[in-house]
Write an enzyme that holds these catalytic residues in place. Sequence first.
Site, PDB file in Angstrom:
ATOM      1  N   LYS A   1       0.912  -1.166   0.089  1.00 53.50           N
ATOM      2  CA  LYS A   1      -0.007  -0.262  -0.158  1.00 53.50           C
ATOM      3  C   LYS A   1       0.767   1.355  -0.062  1.00 53.50           C
ATOM      4  O   LYS A   1       2.209   1.417   0.404  1.00 53.50           O
ATOM      5  CB  LYS A   1      -0.905  -0.145   1.178  1.00 53.50           C
ATOM      6  CG  LYS A   1      -1.959  -1.003   0.662  1.00 53.50           C
ATOM      7  CD  LYS A   1      -3.351  -0.883   1.781  1.00 53.50           C
ATOM      8  CE  LYS A   1      -4.545  -1.758   1.098  1.00 53.50           C
ATOM      9  NZ  LYS A   1      -5.389  -2.352   1.899  1.00 53.50           N
TER      10      LYS A   1
ATOM     11  N   ARG B   1      -3.774 -10.204   4.855  1.00 53.53           N
ATOM     12  CA  ARG B   1      -4.226 -10.304   3.517  1.00 53.53           C
ATOM     13  C   ARG B   1      -3.181  -9.473   2.479  1.00 53.53           C
ATOM     14  O   ARG B   1      -2.812  -8.435   2.623  1.00 53.53           O
ATOM     15  CB  ARG B   1      -5.384  -9.064   3.059  1.00 53.53           C
ATOM     16  CG  ARG B   1      -6.079  -9.135   1.739  1.00 53.53           C
ATOM     17  CD  ARG B   1      -7.369  -8.266   1.646  1.00 53.53           C
ATOM     18  NE  ARG B   1      -7.843  -8.218   0.496  1.00 53.53           N
ATOM     19  CZ  ARG B   1      -7.357  -7.430  -0.568  1.00 53.53           C
ATOM     20  NH1 ARG B   1      -6.209  -6.845  -0.359  1.00 53.53           N
ATOM     21  NH2 ARG B   1      -7.853  -7.443  -1.761  1.00 53.53           N
TER      22      ARG B   1
HETATM   23  N1  HH2 Z   1      -7.640  -3.512   0.828  1.00 51.30           N
HETATM   24  C1  HH2 Z   1      -7.925  -3.839  -0.577  1.00 51.30           C
HETATM   25  C2  HH2 Z   1      -9.055  -4.539  -1.116  1.00 51.30           C
HETATM   26  N2  HH2 Z   1      -9.606  -5.320   0.091  1.00 51.30           N
HETATM   27  N3  HH2 Z   1      -9.940  -6.071   2.282  1.00 51.30           N
HETATM   28  C3  HH2 Z   1      -9.713  -6.172   3.490  1.00 51.30           C
HETATM   29  N4  HH2 Z   1     -10.377  -6.877   4.229  1.00 51.30           N
HETATM   30  N5  HH2 Z   1      -8.603  -5.409   3.888  1.00 51.30           N
HETATM   31  C4  HH2 Z   1      -7.907  -4.438   3.051  1.00 51.30           C
HETATM   32  O1  HH2 Z   1      -6.798  -3.649   3.643  1.00 51.30           O
HETATM   33  C5  HH2 Z   1      -8.348  -4.589   1.632  1.00 51.30           C
HETATM   34  C6  HH2 Z   1      -9.463  -5.315   1.175  1.00 51.30           C
HETATM   35  C7  HH2 Z   1      -7.179  -2.765  -1.606  1.00 51.30           C
HETATM   36  O2  HH2 Z   1      -6.295  -3.585  -1.915  1.00 51.30           O
HETATM   37  P1  HH2 Z   1      -6.136  -4.349  -3.601  1.00 51.30           P
HETATM   38  O3  HH2 Z   1      -7.014  -5.448  -3.349  1.00 51.30           O
HETATM   39  O4  HH2 Z   1      -4.448  -4.750  -3.613  1.00 51.30           O
HETATM   40  O5  HH2 Z   1      -6.084  -3.443  -4.520  1.00 51.30           O
HETATM   41  P2  HH2 Z   1      -7.658  -2.818  -5.324  1.00 51.30           P
HETATM   42  O6  HH2 Z   1      -8.708  -2.304  -4.322  1.00 51.30           O
HETATM   43  O7  HH2 Z   1      -7.006  -1.817  -6.149  1.00 51.30           O
HETATM   44  O8  HH2 Z   1      -8.142  -4.083  -6.090  1.00 51.30           O
END
Ligand code: HH2
Length: 298
Positions: A234, A269
Site C-alpha cells: 500500500k 491479506r
Molecule cells: N484492501 C484492498 C481490498 N480489499 N480487504 C480487506 N479486508 N482489507 C484490506 O485492507 C483491503 C481489502 C485494496 O487492495 P487491493 O485489492 O490490492 O487493490 P484494489 O482495491 O485496487 O483491487
Amino acid sequence: MTDGTNAPTSWRLRRSELMLDRPRILGIVNVTPDSFSDGGAFLAPDAAIAHAERLVAEGADVLDVGGESTRPQGAAPVSVDEELRRVMPVIEGIRSRLPAVPVSVDTVKATVAEAALDAGAEIVNDVSGLRLDPRMAELCAARGAAVIIMHSRGGVSDMATFAHAVYADVVSDVLEELGAQLRVAEQAGVAADRIAVDPGIGFAKRSEQSLAVLAALPRLAAMGHPVVVGVSRKRFIGEITGERAPHERVHGTTGANVVALTRGARVFRVHDVRAAREALDVAWAVLQAGAAAVEVGA
Ligand code: HH2
C-alpha cells in the site's frame, strides 16, 4: 472460542474453522483490470485460478477473490453483472481445483456475495463494513457466512482516497465506527464468532493515519474478534521507502505485517504470500518462545 486474554483462538467460517494458533494468510486474487498493484494481471479465469494455486503452494490459508477495485486514484464502480462475470468462474475453478481451501469474496454487493456463497465461498470480505448494501448483513446471517468488517468511509469510488479522511481522533473514530458496524452485524443475526475486524489500512486514511491505527491494533484486538490487516504494497509503504512501484514494496509490507502480528493481528491479506508466510512464521516462533520463557521465569 477465546483464550484467557479475550483473543479468539479460532475464527468460525461457514463450514470450517480457521485456527488462529499461527498467523493466517489471505492470498489476494484480484480479477480486475484496474487494481492498484496487479490490475489486469489475472483477468482471464485460467490465469486467476493458476495464480490461486501458486498462492496456496506458497502458503496461503484462504483465497480472497475480488472483482471490483477500490484503487487510491479513484475507482470506477463495476455493475453487478460485470462483477459476477469476473469472479464466479474463478471461485468455481478454485472450489473444484482446491476444494480444501476456504474462499473469501471481496465485495460490497449482496447479490455478488450470495452467488459466491452459493458457489461455496465461506467468507464475505466487505470493504464497506456492511455499510453500502442494506441486504448484506442479513444475507451473511442467513447463510452462516463468516464476515470481515473492514473500516472505511464513502463509496467504492472514493473510499481509498482522502475525501473522507478527517477525524477528531483517528483511532477512537475508527474503533467507534467499527463498533457500530459490529452491532449492525450482530443485530442482523451474524454469530459473533464468525466476525473478524479490519482497520482498513489506506481507506479514508492518509499515511500517518494508517500508521496510527496500525500502532493502536491492540485496542482493535481488545474488541474480541480476530483482527485482519491489509497492508500489502500500500501507498504508506511507498511513502516511507520511496518505492513507487507497488510490486517493489514487499520488504516494507513485511515490516508492517510483522509489527501488526506483535500488536494482535492474526490474519494477513497479501499479494506476496511466500514473503509473508516465511516472515510471519519466523516472527511467530520468536513470540511463542518469548511467551514460554515468561512462563518458565514466572
Ligand atoms: N484492501 C484492498 C481490498 N480489499 N480487504 C480487506 N479486508 N482489507 C484490506 O485492507 C483491503 C481489502 C485494496 O487492495 P487491493 O485489492 O490490492 O487493490 P484494489 O482495491 O485496487 O483491487
